[in-house]
Design a protein around this motif. Sequence first.
Motif, PDB file in Angstrom:
ATOM      1  N   LEU A 143     114.906 -14.854   7.214  1.00 49.25           N
ATOM      2  CA  LEU A 143     113.975 -15.589   6.358  1.00 49.25           C
ATOM      3  C   LEU A 143     113.039 -16.434   7.187  1.00 49.25           C
ATOM      4  O   LEU A 143     111.821 -16.517   6.891  1.00 49.25           O
ATOM      5  N   HIS A 144     113.577 -17.065   8.278  1.00 50.68           N
ATOM      6  CA  HIS A 144     112.744 -17.880   9.148  1.00 50.68           C
ATOM      7  C   HIS A 144     111.673 -17.030   9.813  1.00 50.68           C
ATOM      8  O   HIS A 144     110.508 -17.445   9.907  1.00 50.68           O
ATOM      9  N   LYS A 145     112.062 -15.815  10.250  1.00 49.63           N
ATOM     10  CA  LYS A 145     111.095 -14.926  10.903  1.00 49.63           C
ATOM     11  C   LYS A 145     110.025 -14.507   9.900  1.00 49.63           C
ATOM     12  O   LYS A 145     108.848 -14.416  10.246  1.00 49.63           O
ATOM     13  N   GLN A 201     107.465 -17.141   9.458  1.00 51.65           N
ATOM     14  CA  GLN A 201     106.558 -17.220  10.608  1.00 51.65           C
ATOM     15  C   GLN A 201     105.467 -16.141  10.509  1.00 51.65           C
ATOM     16  O   GLN A 201     104.309 -16.398  10.798  1.00 51.65           O
ATOM     17  N   ILE A 202     105.940 -14.924  10.141  1.00 53.95           N
ATOM     18  CA  ILE A 202     104.966 -13.826  10.045  1.00 53.95           C
ATOM     19  C   ILE A 202     103.938 -14.111   8.933  1.00 53.95           C
ATOM     20  O   ILE A 202     102.735 -13.880   9.072  1.00 53.95           O
ATOM     21  N   ILE A 235      95.276 -15.441   9.710  1.00 53.71           N
ATOM     22  CA  ILE A 235      94.295 -14.349  10.014  1.00 53.71           C
ATOM     23  C   ILE A 235      93.365 -14.133   8.830  1.00 53.71           C
ATOM     24  O   ILE A 235      92.158 -14.002   8.982  1.00 53.71           O
ATOM     25  N   LEU A 236      93.932 -14.066   7.606  1.00 56.93           N
ATOM     26  CA  LEU A 236      93.109 -13.805   6.403  1.00 56.93           C
ATOM     27  C   LEU A 236      92.131 -14.943   6.167  1.00 56.93           C
ATOM     28  O   LEU A 236      90.982 -14.721   5.750  1.00 56.93           O
ATOM     29  N   SER A 237      92.572 -16.133   6.385  1.00 56.33           N
ATOM     30  CA  SER A 237      91.663 -17.273   6.189  1.00 56.33           C
ATOM     31  C   SER A 237      90.501 -17.178   7.151  1.00 56.33           C
ATOM     32  O   SER A 237      89.337 -17.420   6.788  1.00 56.33           O
ATOM     33  N   SER A 238      90.822 -16.813   8.382  1.00 54.92           N
ATOM     34  CA  SER A 238      89.757 -16.640   9.363  1.00 54.92           C
ATOM     35  C   SER A 238      88.806 -15.515   8.929  1.00 54.92           C
ATOM     36  O   SER A 238      87.603 -15.631   9.048  1.00 54.92           O
ATOM     37  N   PHE A 239      89.358 -14.400   8.376  1.00 50.26           N
ATOM     38  CA  PHE A 239      88.519 -13.239   7.919  1.00 50.26           C
ATOM     39  C   PHE A 239      87.651 -13.638   6.745  1.00 50.26           C
ATOM     40  O   PHE A 239      86.486 -13.258   6.650  1.00 50.26           O
TER      41      PHE A 239
END
Length: 611
Positions: A16-18, A21-22, A29-33
């Motif tokens: 769940l922690h991983k 993070q993902i 990334i999407l916010s940047s796009f």
Amino acid sequence: MMDDESAEIELLEQNLHKTRQISQRMISILSSFDTRLVKLEKSVLPLYNSTQVLNRRSSNIEKALMKIDDMASNQEGIAAEEALILRGPQTGQLPVYQDTLERLNAAIAFKSSEHDTLETAQLVETGAKKLAQLYTKLVAEGSSGAPPVGGLEFVPPLFPPDLLATLRPLVIFLRTLPTPTTHPSHPAGSSILTALKDAQRGYADMRGSWNRKALETYGKRVVDRAETIDSIAAGWEFGTWVDNMMTVAEDEWELLADMAPIPESLGSTYNTLLTPLLTSFSNTVASLIALIKRSLQQYAFLALSSFEALSSLQPRWDQLQQRRGTDVRNNELKDGLNALRGVCLRSFPELIADVKMGAMGVVGKMGDTTTNLADFVPTTVQYMERVPEVLEAVGSALMSLGDGNWRMGDGMPTAAKSTLGPGDELIIVEHFIFDVVNAVLTSLTALSKQKRSAFGSIFLLNNVAYLRTHLALEPRNANLPALLARPTLDLLQSNFRTAKADYFNANFMPLLQVLADDPNSRTMNKAATKEKFTRFFDLFEEVTERHRMARVLEDDEEGKDTIVEEVVKLVVPSLKTFTQKNREREFSKNPQKYIKLSADEVESRLRSFYR
């Protein structure tokens, strides 16, 4: 067991922690796009707006060009249709012409512009007139040139079948053109109706003139031949000509019903078509009557047979009259019948008057020795022989004249008011024949009295015997005796007996009177006997010489045989008796000096009179 579960829980927590993070990295990334897309949209939007304006302008340009092309196309079509209409229908292109007019008519109903509607209506009017002109041209082609001629046989002037095949579809279309009746609001309706009326009137004029041209040649021939052929046959020829005229008129009615652009006005058109034919008919009747009036008795049977032939056509004529319309006042056939009836009525009293005049033809010629037939006797017999051939006309005309009224102008009283009516035609014909025969016998008696007695008796016997033989005993027309009533037969028989007795009295009674004994003397001396023989043979020579000059019943062998036997029985026995009686008395030493002929020789000579 608890350790295992703790291990699994720990593993799940690590996973769940991983995952978190993902997810955080993906969101970053999407916010940047998204940030970059917003920057890109801000950059592209002005270009997009400019492109939209250009697209709209391009579309408007294309639509304007299409409209311009459409308007140009329409103008070219109208120009082409106008050129087609103005040029008129061409050979083989009538359907194209008709389609164009139909499109123009349809356009009138949907166009909003009054100016365009009037221009289109003018084109329709022009096209209708062009079609009417084509119609007239085709009718003219079928109604011109030299009419067909078939010698004495009439050849009907039929419309050429090939032109009919061309005309029929044209007429069908002409009947669909707009007129005030079918299209009250059509701007060209009245003008089109006028053009169609003119075309239909032209049709009637051309067909009427053409048919008259074809018939008139035969009509003139009928009148010309009437002077050279048998009168009754000439009358039947006239009837045949009128029959042909009516056949043409009937055929033209059928053709008109098929070819009229305006079928609602057939009556007046048909009347126009018939007018030239009926003018020719009236002229022919007038020429025929003029010929008859030139010599009424010569052409009496031409009048009667023409009248009978025309009367038989009355029912067909009545039907033609009905087709001409209700306002037609002329009745040419009736006028022709009345004119012919008039000359027929005149012929009857004139016949009797001519017979009466025959008795006055030798006034001042007392002592005439001719014993031939009087001119009016064979002509009257010939007249009577023709009556059965036109009995219907004779009966009808006499009924119109009135029983006994044929005696007018002859000095004889006319009959009182007659009770005869329709159905009594045969009776009135019998009355007429009786009066004619009576007039002939009266005139013959008057003529015989103007001649020397003995010759007058031969004349009367010859004429009465001829009349009796050819009317009653041996008629050349087997139907004639049926028209001789009992009084007529009795009149002929009585006059024949009287004529024969007069003949015997005038020619042979003097011979018997010489041989007769003198009632005042009981005995006859020799000198008287010699005188009687001398007188007898002198008279006998006169009788012989008279019979050399005058032939008795020359063409009646049976009549002569009867007469000679009666004459021999009358004369020879008396001569024999007188000769024998006086030979015994020895009235002379030389009796041959006075008895110049023996009884047998006298008989032989008597018989020679009639050979």
